[in-house]
Write an enzyme that holds these catalytic residues in place. Structure first.
Site, PDB file in Angstrom:
ATOM      1  N   ASP A  88       0.806  -1.224   0.000  1.00  0.00           N
ATOM      2  CA  ASP A  88       0.000   0.000   0.000  1.00  0.00           C
ATOM      3  C   ASP A  88       0.836   1.270   0.000  1.00  0.00           C
ATOM      4  O   ASP A  88       1.985   1.286   0.465  1.00  0.00           O
ATOM      5  CB  ASP A  88      -0.920   0.026   1.233  1.00  0.00           C
ATOM      6  N   TYR A 147      -3.450  -2.261  -5.854  1.00  0.00           N
ATOM      7  CA  TYR A 147      -4.276  -3.411  -5.461  1.00  0.00           C
ATOM      8  C   TYR A 147      -5.685  -3.305  -6.065  1.00  0.00           C
ATOM      9  O   TYR A 147      -6.221  -4.272  -6.610  1.00  0.00           O
ATOM     10  CB  TYR A 147      -4.335  -3.459  -3.937  1.00  0.00           C
ATOM     11  N   PRO A 177     -14.072 -10.886  -1.715  1.00  0.00           N
ATOM     12  CA  PRO A 177     -14.223 -10.863  -0.250  1.00  0.00           C
ATOM     13  C   PRO A 177     -14.123  -9.438   0.287  1.00  0.00           C
ATOM     14  O   PRO A 177     -13.426  -8.588  -0.278  1.00  0.00           O
ATOM     15  CB  PRO A 177     -13.018 -11.678   0.250  1.00  0.00           C
TER      16      PRO A 177
HETATM   17  P1  NDP Z   1      -2.314 -14.185   3.232  1.00  0.00           P
HETATM   18  O1  NDP Z   1      -1.312 -13.082   3.200  1.00  0.00           O
HETATM   19  O2  NDP Z   1      -2.857 -14.646   4.551  1.00  0.00           O
HETATM   20  O3  NDP Z   1      -1.753 -15.482   2.449  1.00  0.00           O
HETATM   21  C1  NDP Z   1      -1.215 -15.283   1.177  1.00  0.00           C
HETATM   22  C2  NDP Z   1      -0.908 -16.606   0.514  1.00  0.00           C
HETATM   23  O4  NDP Z   1      -0.518 -16.306  -0.832  1.00  0.00           O
HETATM   24  C3  NDP Z   1       0.255 -17.346   1.144  1.00  0.00           C
HETATM   25  O5  NDP Z   1       0.069 -18.741   0.986  1.00  0.00           O
HETATM   26  C4  NDP Z   1       1.448 -16.883   0.300  1.00  0.00           C
HETATM   27  O6  NDP Z   1       2.547 -17.786   0.281  1.00  0.00           O
HETATM   28  C5  NDP Z   1       0.792 -16.813  -1.065  1.00  0.00           C
HETATM   29  N1  NDP Z   1       1.506 -15.961  -1.994  1.00  0.00           N
HETATM   30  C6  NDP Z   1       1.798 -14.637  -1.893  1.00  0.00           C
HETATM   31  N2  NDP Z   1       2.519 -14.224  -2.950  1.00  0.00           N
HETATM   32  C7  NDP Z   1       2.660 -15.312  -3.758  1.00  0.00           C
HETATM   33  C8  NDP Z   1       3.337 -15.553  -4.988  1.00  0.00           C
HETATM   34  N3  NDP Z   1       3.986 -14.585  -5.640  1.00  0.00           N
HETATM   35  N4  NDP Z   1       3.311 -16.803  -5.496  1.00  0.00           N
HETATM   36  C9  NDP Z   1       2.669 -17.806  -4.870  1.00  0.00           C
HETATM   37  N5  NDP Z   1       2.018 -17.647  -3.697  1.00  0.00           N
HETATM   38  C10 NDP Z   1       2.018 -16.413  -3.150  1.00  0.00           C
HETATM   39  O7  NDP Z   1      -3.509 -13.693   2.280  1.00  0.00           O
HETATM   40  P2  NDP Z   1      -5.091 -13.750   2.495  1.00  0.00           P
HETATM   41  O8  NDP Z   1      -5.518 -15.119   2.840  1.00  0.00           O
HETATM   42  O9  NDP Z   1      -5.501 -12.618   3.366  1.00  0.00           O
HETATM   43  O10 NDP Z   1      -5.607 -13.373   1.032  1.00  0.00           O
HETATM   44  C11 NDP Z   1      -5.861 -14.363   0.063  1.00  0.00           C
HETATM   45  C12 NDP Z   1      -6.485 -13.693  -1.148  1.00  0.00           C
HETATM   46  O11 NDP Z   1      -7.689 -13.020  -0.787  1.00  0.00           O
HETATM   47  C13 NDP Z   1      -5.572 -12.603  -1.774  1.00  0.00           C
HETATM   48  O12 NDP Z   1      -5.716 -12.623  -3.163  1.00  0.00           O
HETATM   49  C14 NDP Z   1      -6.142 -11.324  -1.207  1.00  0.00           C
HETATM   50  O13 NDP Z   1      -5.874 -10.230  -2.025  1.00  0.00           O
HETATM   51  C15 NDP Z   1      -7.630 -11.668  -1.193  1.00  0.00           C
HETATM   52  N6  NDP Z   1      -8.399 -10.864  -0.274  1.00  0.00           N
HETATM   53  C16 NDP Z   1      -8.124 -10.880   1.060  1.00  0.00           C
HETATM   54  C17 NDP Z   1      -8.874 -10.123   1.919  1.00  0.00           C
HETATM   55  C18 NDP Z   1      -8.633 -10.140   3.380  1.00  0.00           C
HETATM   56  O14 NDP Z   1      -9.308  -9.353   4.059  1.00  0.00           O
HETATM   57  N7  NDP Z   1      -7.747 -10.960   3.919  1.00  0.00           N
HETATM   58  C19 NDP Z   1      -9.960  -9.269   1.438  1.00  0.00           C
HETATM   59  C20 NDP Z   1     -10.169  -9.336   0.027  1.00  0.00           C
HETATM   60  C21 NDP Z   1      -9.409 -10.113  -0.796  1.00  0.00           C
HETATM   61  P3  NDP Z   1       3.731 -17.694   1.412  1.00  0.00           P
HETATM   62  O15 NDP Z   1       3.137 -18.318   2.640  1.00  0.00           O
HETATM   63  O16 NDP Z   1       4.844 -18.461   0.821  1.00  0.00           O
HETATM   64  O17 NDP Z   1       4.020 -16.237   1.605  1.00  0.00           O
END
Ligand code: NDP
Length: 240
Positions: A88, A147, A177
Site C-alpha cells: 500500500d 491493489y 471478499p
Molecule cells: P495471506 O497473506 O494470509 O496469504 C497469502 C498466501 O498467498 C500465502 O500462501 C502466500 O505464500 C501466497 N503468496 C503470496 N505471494 C505469492 C506468490 N507470488 N506466489 C505464490 N504464492 C504467493 O492472504 P489472504 O488469505 O488474506 O488473502 C488471500 C487472497 O484473498 C488474496 O488474493 C487477497 O488479495 C484476497 N483478499 C483478502 C482479503 C482479506 O481481508 N484478507 C480481502 C479481500 C481479498 P507464502 O506463505 O509463501 O508467503
C-alpha cells in the site's frame, strides 16, 4: 481420487481454508505457496495436503510447475487463483516497484495459471476456475491504486474468460471478499481496522471459511450454469 484442484496461495489464510474445505469434500488438493517454507511445512503436517512452491507472477515457473503437477498427480480440473499481496501507499508516494509487484502477483498471475491449464480443460470439456478479487477492486480504497487496479482487473478477466470457456464446460467465476481475518488484514494498524469494522453491517471481520464455502459451491460439477459471476462476500459492507 477426487477431481484435482490447485489452490494458489493455498497454505495460509483464506487459501488454507479453501484447500482444507476442498479436501474435506473429496477433492485432491495441491496448495501452492511462494516462499514461506515453514508455514507450508506446518500446513502439510496439519492437513496432509501436498504443496507446490512457485511464484505465481513468474510465467515460466508457473508453466513448469503446473506441467510437473499434471504429469505426477494428474490433470488440474479446478483452479483457484487466490494468491495475492498488498503493497500500500498513496499514488504520490508509490514507486513503480510497488505498482508492478502487486499487478504481477495479483493479476498477471491469473493469466499465467489459466494459460497453463486452459488447453487441457478445453480438451477434457470440463474446468472450474475461481479468481479471488476484493471489495477494494469493486469500491476502490485509499492508498491502494495498485491493489484496486489488479483486483478490478480480475473481475474483467473473469467475465472475458467465462465467455470463452462456456461452450467447453469451463466455468470462470470471481469472489470479492470483504475484510477477512488473516495475516494480510492483521497487518493493518488496529485503530484503522476498528474503523473498518464499524463500516461492516454484520459487525465483524469475515472468517476464511466464509470465503471457502463459496469456492466449494462454485467448483462443484453441479454449478455448471454459474459462470462469469462475482460473488460479493463482505458482511454487507459494499452492496454492488
Ligand atoms: P495471506 O497473506 O494470509 O496469504 C497469502 C498466501 O498467498 C500465502 O500462501 C502466500 O505464500 C501466497 N503468496 C503470496 N505471494 C505469492 C506468490 N507470488 N506466489 C505464490 N504464492 C504467493 O492472504 P489472504 O488469505 O488474506 O488473502 C488471500 C487472497 O484473498 C488474496 O488474493 C487477497 O488479495 C484476497 N483478499 C483478502 C482479503 C482479506 O481481508 N484478507 C480481502 C479481500 C481479498 P507464502 O506463505 O509463501 O508467503
Amino acid at each position: 481420487m477426487g477431481r484435482i484442484a490447485l489452490v494458489t496461495g493455498g497454505t495460509r489464510g483464506i487459501g488454507e481454508s479453501i484447500s482444507v474445505m476442498l479436501k474435506e469434500n473429496g477433492y485432491t488438493v495441491i496448495a501452492n505457496y511462494a516462499g514461506n517454507d515453514q508455514a507450508a511445512q506446518e500446513f502439510t503436517e496439519r492437513t496432509g495436503i501436498q504443496t507446490s512452491k512457485f511464484d505465481v507472477s513468474d510465467f515460466d515457473s508457473v508453466t513448469k510447475s503446473i506441467n510437473d503437477i499434471e504429469s505426477t498427480v494428474g490433470p488440474i480440473e479446478i483452479l483457484v487463483n487466490n494468491a495475492g499481496i498488498t503493497r500500500d501507499g498513496t499514488m504520490h508516494r508509490m514507486d513503480f516497484e510497488k505498482w508492478n509487484k502487486v499487478i504481477q502477483t495479483n493479476l498477471s498471475s491469473c493469466f499465467n495459471t489459466c494459460r497453463a491449464v486452459i488447453e487441457g480443460m478445453r480438451e477434457r470439456s470440463f474446468g472450474r476456475i475461481v479468481n479471488i478479487g476484493s471489495v477494494n477492486g469493486q469500491a476502490g480504497q485509499y492508498g491502494q491504486v495498485n491493489y484496486a487496479a489488479a483486483k478490478s482487473g480480475i473481475h474483467g478477466f473473469t467475465k472475458a474468460l467465462a465467455q470463452e470457456g462456456a461452450a467447453k464446460g469451463i466455468t470462470v467465476n470471481a469472489i470479492a471478499p470483504g475484510y477477512v481475518a488473516t495475516d494480510m488484514v492483521r497487518a493493518v494498524p488496529a485503530d484503522v481496522l476498528a474503523k473498518i469494522v464499524k463500516t461492516i453491517p454484520v459487525g465483524r471481520l469475515g472468517e476464511p471459511e466464509d470465503i471457502a464455502r463459496s469456492v466449494l459451491f462454485l467448483v462443484a460439477d453441479e454449478a455448471g450454469f454459474c459462470t462469469g459471476s462475482t460473488l460479493s462476500i463482505n458482511g454487507g459492507q459494499h452492496m454492488y
